[in-house]
Design a protein around this motif. Structure first.
Motif, PDB file in Angstrom:
ATOM      1  N   SER A  24       0.849  -1.118  -0.070  1.00 56.78           N
ATOM      2  CA  SER A  24      -0.055  -0.169   0.036  1.00 56.78           C
ATOM      3  C   SER A  24       0.839   1.169   0.028  1.00 56.78           C
ATOM      4  O   SER A  24       1.554   1.718   1.125  1.00 56.78           O
ATOM      5  CB  SER A  24      -0.837   0.076   1.303  1.00 56.78           C
ATOM      6  OG  SER A  24      -1.726   1.149   1.393  1.00 56.78           O
ATOM      7  N   ALA A  25       0.961   1.810  -0.933  1.00 51.59           N
ATOM      8  CA  ALA A  25       1.975   2.992  -1.237  1.00 51.59           C
ATOM      9  C   ALA A  25       1.190   4.176  -0.828  1.00 51.59           C
ATOM     10  O   ALA A  25       0.153   4.394  -0.875  1.00 51.59           O
ATOM     11  CB  ALA A  25       2.257   3.303  -2.802  1.00 51.59           C
ATOM     12  N   ARG A  26       2.050   5.293  -0.499  1.00 52.88           N
ATOM     13  CA  ARG A  26       1.609   6.632   0.103  1.00 52.88           C
ATOM     14  C   ARG A  26       0.524   7.221  -1.075  1.00 52.88           C
ATOM     15  O   ARG A  26       0.763   7.160  -2.107  1.00 52.88           O
ATOM     16  CB  ARG A  26       2.792   7.500   0.420  1.00 52.88           C
ATOM     17  CG  ARG A  26       2.245   8.798   0.913  1.00 52.88           C
ATOM     18  CD  ARG A  26       3.438   9.717   1.226  1.00 52.88           C
ATOM     19  NE  ARG A  26       3.169  10.980   1.691  1.00 52.88           N
ATOM     20  CZ  ARG A  26       3.967  11.990   2.189  1.00 52.88           C
ATOM     21  NH1 ARG A  26       5.339  11.557   2.043  1.00 52.88           N
ATOM     22  NH2 ARG A  26       3.486  12.998   2.668  1.00 52.88           N
ATOM     23  N   ARG A  31       4.795  -3.032   9.998  1.00 54.56           N
ATOM     24  CA  ARG A  31       4.293  -2.556   8.768  1.00 54.56           C
ATOM     25  C   ARG A  31       4.118  -3.568   7.871  1.00 54.56           C
ATOM     26  O   ARG A  31       3.765  -3.432   6.840  1.00 54.56           O
ATOM     27  CB  ARG A  31       5.718  -1.623   8.368  1.00 54.56           C
ATOM     28  CG  ARG A  31       5.422  -0.011   8.872  1.00 54.56           C
ATOM     29  CD  ARG A  31       4.039   0.632   8.531  1.00 54.56           C
ATOM     30  NE  ARG A  31       3.921   1.880   8.951  1.00 54.56           N
ATOM     31  CZ  ARG A  31       3.156   2.167  10.211  1.00 54.56           C
ATOM     32  NH1 ARG A  31       2.669   1.267  10.961  1.00 54.56           N
ATOM     33  NH2 ARG A  31       3.430   3.388  10.560  1.00 54.56           N
ATOM     34  N   ALA A  32       4.106  -4.831   8.370  1.00 54.30           N
ATOM     35  CA  ALA A  32       3.848  -5.906   7.616  1.00 54.30           C
ATOM     36  C   ALA A  32       2.787  -7.019   8.239  1.00 54.30           C
ATOM     37  O   ALA A  32       3.276  -7.222   9.332  1.00 54.30           O
ATOM     38  CB  ALA A  32       5.048  -6.440   6.972  1.00 54.30           C
ATOM     39  N   LEU A  63       2.474  -2.126   4.481  1.00 51.20           N
ATOM     40  CA  LEU A  63       1.997  -0.665   4.608  1.00 51.20           C
ATOM     41  C   LEU A  63       3.130   0.421   4.359  1.00 51.20           C
ATOM     42  O   LEU A  63       3.847   0.643   5.183  1.00 51.20           O
ATOM     43  CB  LEU A  63       1.526  -0.457   6.130  1.00 51.20           C
ATOM     44  CG  LEU A  63       0.331  -1.465   6.474  1.00 51.20           C
ATOM     45  CD1 LEU A  63      -0.068  -1.028   7.895  1.00 51.20           C
ATOM     46  CD2 LEU A  63      -0.708  -1.424   5.228  1.00 51.20           C
ATOM     47  N   GLY A  64       3.242   0.613   3.058  1.00 48.60           N
ATOM     48  CA  GLY A  64       4.080   1.731   2.668  1.00 48.60           C
ATOM     49  C   GLY A  64       5.366   1.048   2.178  1.00 48.60           C
ATOM     50  O   GLY A  64       5.884  -0.222   2.491  1.00 48.60           O
ATOM     51  N   GLU A  87       4.994   6.380   4.367  1.00 48.82           N
ATOM     52  CA  GLU A  87       3.859   6.127   5.077  1.00 48.82           C
ATOM     53  C   GLU A  87       2.847   5.576   3.954  1.00 48.82           C
ATOM     54  O   GLU A  87       2.987   5.544   2.620  1.00 48.82           O
ATOM     55  CB  GLU A  87       3.017   7.522   5.437  1.00 48.82           C
ATOM     56  CG  GLU A  87       4.198   8.319   6.548  1.00 48.82           C
ATOM     57  CD  GLU A  87       4.061   7.571   7.754  1.00 48.82           C
ATOM     58  OE1 GLU A  87       3.053   6.881   8.250  1.00 48.82           O
ATOM     59  OE2 GLU A  87       5.377   7.306   8.389  1.00 48.82           O
ATOM     60  N   PRO A  88       2.059   4.485   4.723  1.00 49.41           N
ATOM     61  CA  PRO A  88       1.003   3.644   3.835  1.00 49.41           C
ATOM     62  C   PRO A  88       0.001   4.424   3.319  1.00 49.41           C
ATOM     63  O   PRO A  88      -0.292   5.701   3.834  1.00 49.41           O
ATOM     64  CB  PRO A  88       0.640   2.874   4.835  1.00 49.41           C
ATOM     65  CG  PRO A  88       0.653   3.580   5.945  1.00 49.41           C
ATOM     66  CD  PRO A  88       1.943   4.188   6.089  1.00 49.41           C
ATOM     67  N   GLY A  89      -0.805   4.117   2.127  1.00 45.04           N
ATOM     68  CA  GLY A  89      -1.826   4.557   1.762  1.00 45.04           C
ATOM     69  C   GLY A  89      -3.059   4.025   2.745  1.00 45.04           C
ATOM     70  O   GLY A  89      -2.818   3.504   3.709  1.00 45.04           O
ATOM     71  N   ARG A  90      -4.137   4.235   2.356  1.00 41.27           N
ATOM     72  CA  ARG A  90      -5.253   3.563   3.035  1.00 41.27           C
ATOM     73  C   ARG A  90      -5.734   2.189   2.506  1.00 41.27           C
ATOM     74  O   ARG A  90      -5.872   1.944   1.228  1.00 41.27           O
ATOM     75  CB  ARG A  90      -6.774   4.391   2.909  1.00 41.27           C
ATOM     76  CG  ARG A  90      -7.877   3.953   3.616  1.00 41.27           C
ATOM     77  CD  ARG A  90      -8.953   4.947   3.799  1.00 41.27           C
ATOM     78  NE  ARG A  90      -9.911   4.487   4.813  1.00 41.27           N
ATOM     79  CZ  ARG A  90     -11.020   4.952   4.784  1.00 41.27           C
ATOM     80  NH1 ARG A  90     -11.681   5.832   3.757  1.00 41.27           N
ATOM     81  NH2 ARG A  90     -12.143   4.545   5.544  1.00 41.27           N
ATOM     82  N   LEU A  91      -5.942   1.111   3.371  1.00 45.24           N
ATOM     83  CA  LEU A  91      -6.005  -0.269   2.729  1.00 45.24           C
ATOM     84  C   LEU A  91      -7.206  -0.783   3.697  1.00 45.24           C
ATOM     85  O   LEU A  91      -6.994  -0.786   5.004  1.00 45.24           O
ATOM     86  CB  LEU A  91      -4.787  -1.156   3.019  1.00 45.24           C
ATOM     87  CG  LEU A  91      -4.820  -2.570   2.551  1.00 45.24           C
ATOM     88  CD1 LEU A  91      -5.157  -2.679   1.151  1.00 45.24           C
ATOM     89  CD2 LEU A  91      -3.523  -3.116   3.023  1.00 45.24           C
TER      90      LEU A  91
END
Length: 253
Positions: A116-118, A192-193, A144-145, A150-154
């Protein structure tokens, strides 16, 4: 393609070929979803999902549909990680997976990670309908990212049904706009994973593995049916895969 994104559904069907192998009478690629048959092993057919375009992007509506017939064995992987990216508009992207496995069919669903990219906004919906006697290994990994991002919304929902009855139904929401606390100690704890493996085997109805903790941030949980769930967290994709691989190897052993 339209101004609001790409609409595409890839389809595959696996059938026993009557000669001790598995045929793929349906193997349809669409848009960014390219399905490629690769060299199998024994009676198992193998398919790789290859990303022919970037995405999913905001506004895209992508889906994969698979059916595994009685006596067929299918292994599906992917050539690379899937990266959710922001699109030109503000619409969310959607990615659906719909799978049916007949009695006596076997599926190993082992794609690479979803990242999930920013700035991205992706809703994933996965539904597996299984008949009694089906055998399944289903792996799902989300990162996440990208590195230092920072991640996008998932938002991701996984539903499994066995003979029409719920076997597993869970949903996770992470990133901007998710409910407060998603990254707190009660949920991801700064990791983040995140990932899971669901293993469905008829013999688990008589004797399922005992629940247990697997390392610092993973656990095995028997489900109310012939299945177990392995859930794991990790600081990165590499460590997450290692934990899940070790859990699956223990179950296969």
């Amino acid at each position: 393609m339209s101004t609001t994104g790409v609409r595409a559904t890839a389809r595959l069907t696996a059938r026993a070929d009557g000669r001790g192998g598995t045929a793929l009478p349906v193997l349809e690629s669409r848009g960014p979803l390219a399905l490629r048959r690769t060299r199998g092993s024994g009676d198992e057919a193998r398919v790789m999902l290859v990303g022919a375009m970037s995405g999913p992007l905001g506004g895209d509506r992508l889906a994969v549909e698979a059916e595994v017939g009685e006596g067929a064995r299918l292994r599906l992987g992917s050539a690379a990680a899937t990266i959710a990216l922001p699109g030109q508009g503000k619409d969310e992207a959607r990615y659906e997976v719909r799978v049916r496995v007949a009695a006596g069919g076997e599926l190993r669903w082992l794609p690479e990670q979803l990242i999930s990219a920013r700035g991205s906004d992706l809703r994933v919906s996965t539904c597996l309908d299984l008949a009694s006697g089906a055998r399944v290994v289903f792996r799902e990994e989300q990162v996440l990212g990208r590195a230092g991002e920072e991640p996008g919304r998932l938002r991701s929902r996984l539903t499994m049904r066995l003979d029409g009855r719920a076997l597993l139904d869970q949903e996770v929401s992470c990133g901007p706009g998710a409910s407060g606390g998603w990254d707190g100690p009660a949920v991801l704890g700064g990791h983040r994973a995140l990932g899971q493996i669901v293993v469905v085997r008829p013999e688990f109805a008589e004797r399922a593995p005992e629940p247990r903790v697997l390392g610092a941030s993973a656990a095995l949980t028997p489900l109310a049916g012939p299945a177990v769930l392995v859930s794991a967290l990790a600081p990165d994709a590499l460590l997450l895969r290692r934990v899940l691989d070790e859990a699956l190897a223990a179950l296969d052993g």
